[in-house]
Design an enzyme around this catalytic site. Structure first.
Site, PDB file in Angstrom:
ATOM      1  N   HIS A 173      97.037  65.036  35.007  1.00 23.44           N
ATOM      2  CA  HIS A 173      96.860  63.603  35.277  1.00 23.44           C
ATOM      3  C   HIS A 173      98.244  62.963  35.260  1.00 23.44           C
ATOM      4  O   HIS A 173      99.146  63.465  34.593  1.00 23.44           O
ATOM      5  CB  HIS A 173      95.980  62.968  34.206  1.00 23.44           C
ATOM      6  CG  HIS A 173      94.606  63.578  34.148  1.00 23.44           C
ATOM      7  ND1 HIS A 173      93.669  63.389  35.131  1.00 23.44           N
ATOM      8  CD2 HIS A 173      94.032  64.397  33.241  1.00 23.44           C
ATOM      9  CE1 HIS A 173      92.565  64.045  34.830  1.00 23.44           C
ATOM     10  NE2 HIS A 173      92.752  64.670  33.691  1.00 23.44           N
ATOM     11  N   ARG A 223     100.434  71.399  30.809  1.00 21.66           N
ATOM     12  CA  ARG A 223      99.076  71.502  31.369  1.00 21.66           C
ATOM     13  C   ARG A 223      99.203  71.399  32.879  1.00 21.66           C
ATOM     14  O   ARG A 223      99.644  70.372  33.407  1.00 21.66           O
ATOM     15  CB  ARG A 223      98.139  70.422  30.858  1.00 21.66           C
ATOM     16  CG  ARG A 223      96.788  70.516  31.614  1.00 21.66           C
ATOM     17  CD  ARG A 223      95.669  69.772  30.969  1.00 21.66           C
ATOM     18  NE  ARG A 223      95.825  68.334  31.031  1.00 21.66           N
ATOM     19  CZ  ARG A 223      94.945  67.469  30.511  1.00 21.66           C
ATOM     20  NH1 ARG A 223      93.855  67.926  29.892  1.00 21.66           N
ATOM     21  NH2 ARG A 223      95.137  66.170  30.599  1.00 21.66           N
ATOM     22  N   ASP A 272     108.125  79.103  35.193  1.00 17.69           N
ATOM     23  CA  ASP A 272     109.496  79.294  35.705  1.00 17.69           C
ATOM     24  C   ASP A 272     110.432  78.144  35.318  1.00 17.69           C
ATOM     25  O   ASP A 272     111.631  78.353  35.158  1.00 17.69           O
ATOM     26  CB  ASP A 272     109.493  79.461  37.235  1.00 17.69           C
ATOM     27  CG  ASP A 272     109.090  80.871  37.660  1.00 17.69           C
ATOM     28  OD1 ASP A 272     108.951  81.746  36.775  1.00 17.69           O
ATOM     29  OD2 ASP A 272     108.929  81.110  38.873  1.00 17.69           O
ATOM     30  N   GLN A 312      91.405  75.528  28.562  1.00 16.34           N
ATOM     31  CA  GLN A 312      90.649  74.344  28.118  1.00 16.34           C
ATOM     32  C   GLN A 312      89.160  74.579  28.250  1.00 16.34           C
ATOM     33  O   GLN A 312      88.671  74.999  29.316  1.00 16.34           O
ATOM     34  CB  GLN A 312      91.060  73.120  28.923  1.00 16.34           C
ATOM     35  CG  GLN A 312      92.160  72.349  28.224  1.00 16.34           C
ATOM     36  CD  GLN A 312      92.222  70.917  28.679  1.00 16.34           C
ATOM     37  OE1 GLN A 312      92.773  70.643  29.735  1.00 16.34           O
ATOM     38  NE2 GLN A 312      91.677  69.999  27.894  1.00 16.34           N
ATOM     39  N   GLU A 340      86.086  72.372  28.332  1.00 23.49           N
ATOM     40  CA  GLU A 340      85.838  70.934  28.476  1.00 23.49           C
ATOM     41  C   GLU A 340      84.683  70.661  29.436  1.00 23.49           C
ATOM     42  O   GLU A 340      84.657  69.650  30.111  1.00 23.49           O
ATOM     43  CB  GLU A 340      87.116  70.214  28.923  1.00 23.49           C
ATOM     44  CG  GLU A 340      87.802  70.812  30.134  1.00 23.49           C
ATOM     45  CD  GLU A 340      89.052  70.055  30.544  1.00 23.49           C
ATOM     46  OE1 GLU A 340      89.281  68.938  30.070  1.00 23.49           O
ATOM     47  OE2 GLU A 340      89.785  70.584  31.390  1.00 23.49           O
TER      48      GLU A 340
HETATM   49  C1  3PY Z   1      89.753  65.668  27.611  1.00 26.38           C
HETATM   50  O1  3PY Z   1      89.517  65.053  26.568  1.00 26.38           O
HETATM   51  O2  3PY Z   1      88.908  65.923  28.475  1.00 26.38           O
HETATM   52  C2  3PY Z   1      91.087  66.146  27.848  1.00 26.38           C
HETATM   53  O3  3PY Z   1      91.314  66.957  28.695  1.00 26.38           O
HETATM   54  C3  3PY Z   1      92.193  65.596  26.991  1.00 26.38           C
HETATM   55  O4  3PY Z   1      93.416  65.964  27.428  1.00 26.38           O
END
Ligand code: 3PY
Length: 251
Positions: free
Chosen positions: A45, A69, A83, A145, A147
């Protein structure tokens, strides 16, 4: 030499980080000088280009690690982030074992993966090429991640993938995937988060999480979270400025 993030993740001390989203090397320098253990350089983001991210990494001081990220689970983005000299990567939205395998393979040199070889900042532009490629597979952190509800459903298979150094929970996207966008403290979202933590604990995989505010820090650490990203560079600037404005208006 700096302690690597993989070494820090394996240690017993919780690691404090924060999200960096602005293309200001001075800000990443300041945050590292403030004593954060790690910076979460966010290319998913916000406005950071790969050149911006390199300049942020160049400014980091002390024993602070910079983890990038990437915008998505993509071998080119992962290779570029490593890199430019990132100490590791965070790969968003890993929802299946196959996606986890792809993320690991993109970050590791053969024979463990398929990262291709180039001369860049990470290798001191070629000056320490042999040394870098010899240690990269052991020292660079691959963090995936979790999520999305699909990732929670597939977690056993995901965590069985070799080469994952850490799992970072994204509570906001997780809440969105459960039709509770932003309601990260609702019972279903918290239950899903607890399930991720307990499965990672069983596999001895370090767990991290994003917290918007520091007030949950103690509870997070008590629940077994070992690396934390608290707040954002923009939040720190805004909250500091807001305090002064509020004090002025109140006075
Ligand atoms: C989330 O809370 O979804 C995130 O990816 C935070 O960085």
């Amino acid at each position: 030499m700096k302690t690597t993030f993989t070494e820090k993740l394996r240690g017993s001390r919780p690691l404090l980080g924060t999200i960096v989203s602005l293309p200001s090397p001075e800000l990443s320098e300041l945050l590292s000088l403030a004593g954060f253990d790690w910076l979460f350089i966010d290319m998913e983001h916000g406005p950071l280009s790969i050149g911006d991210a390199q300049r942020l990494l160049q400014a980091v001081k002390n024993d602070c690690n910079a983890i990038v990220r990437v915008a998505e689970n993509n071998p080119i983005l992962i290779k570029q982030a490593l890199d430019i000299g990132a100490d590791g990567i965070i790969v968003p939205l890993v929802n299946s074992a196959e996606e986890a395998r792809q993320a690991v393979a993109s970050a590791r040199y053969p024979p463990l993966g398929k990262r291709s070889v180039g001369l860049a900042r990470a290798h001191d532009y070629g000056l320490h090429f042999a040394d870098y490629i010899q240690r990269a597979n052991q020292t660079l952190a691959v963090i995936i991640q979790i999520e999305h509800q699909d990732a929670v459903n597939n977690l056993d298979e995901i965590l069985a993938v070799e080469g994952i150094d850490g799992v970072f929970i994204g509570p906001y996207d997780l809440s969105g995937s459960m039709n509770r966008l932003g309601d990260v403290f609702s019972a279903p979202v918290q239950e899903a988060i607890a399930e991720v933590k307990s499965k990672c604990a069983r596999k001895n995989i370090p767990v991290g999480i994003f917290l918007q505010q520091p007030d949950q820090l103690e509870a997070e650490i008590a629940s077994g979270t070992t690396f934390l990203a608290v707040g954002t560079d923009t939040f720190f600037v805004w909250s500091g400025a807001q305090n002064v404005v509020n004090a002025f208006k109140a006075g």
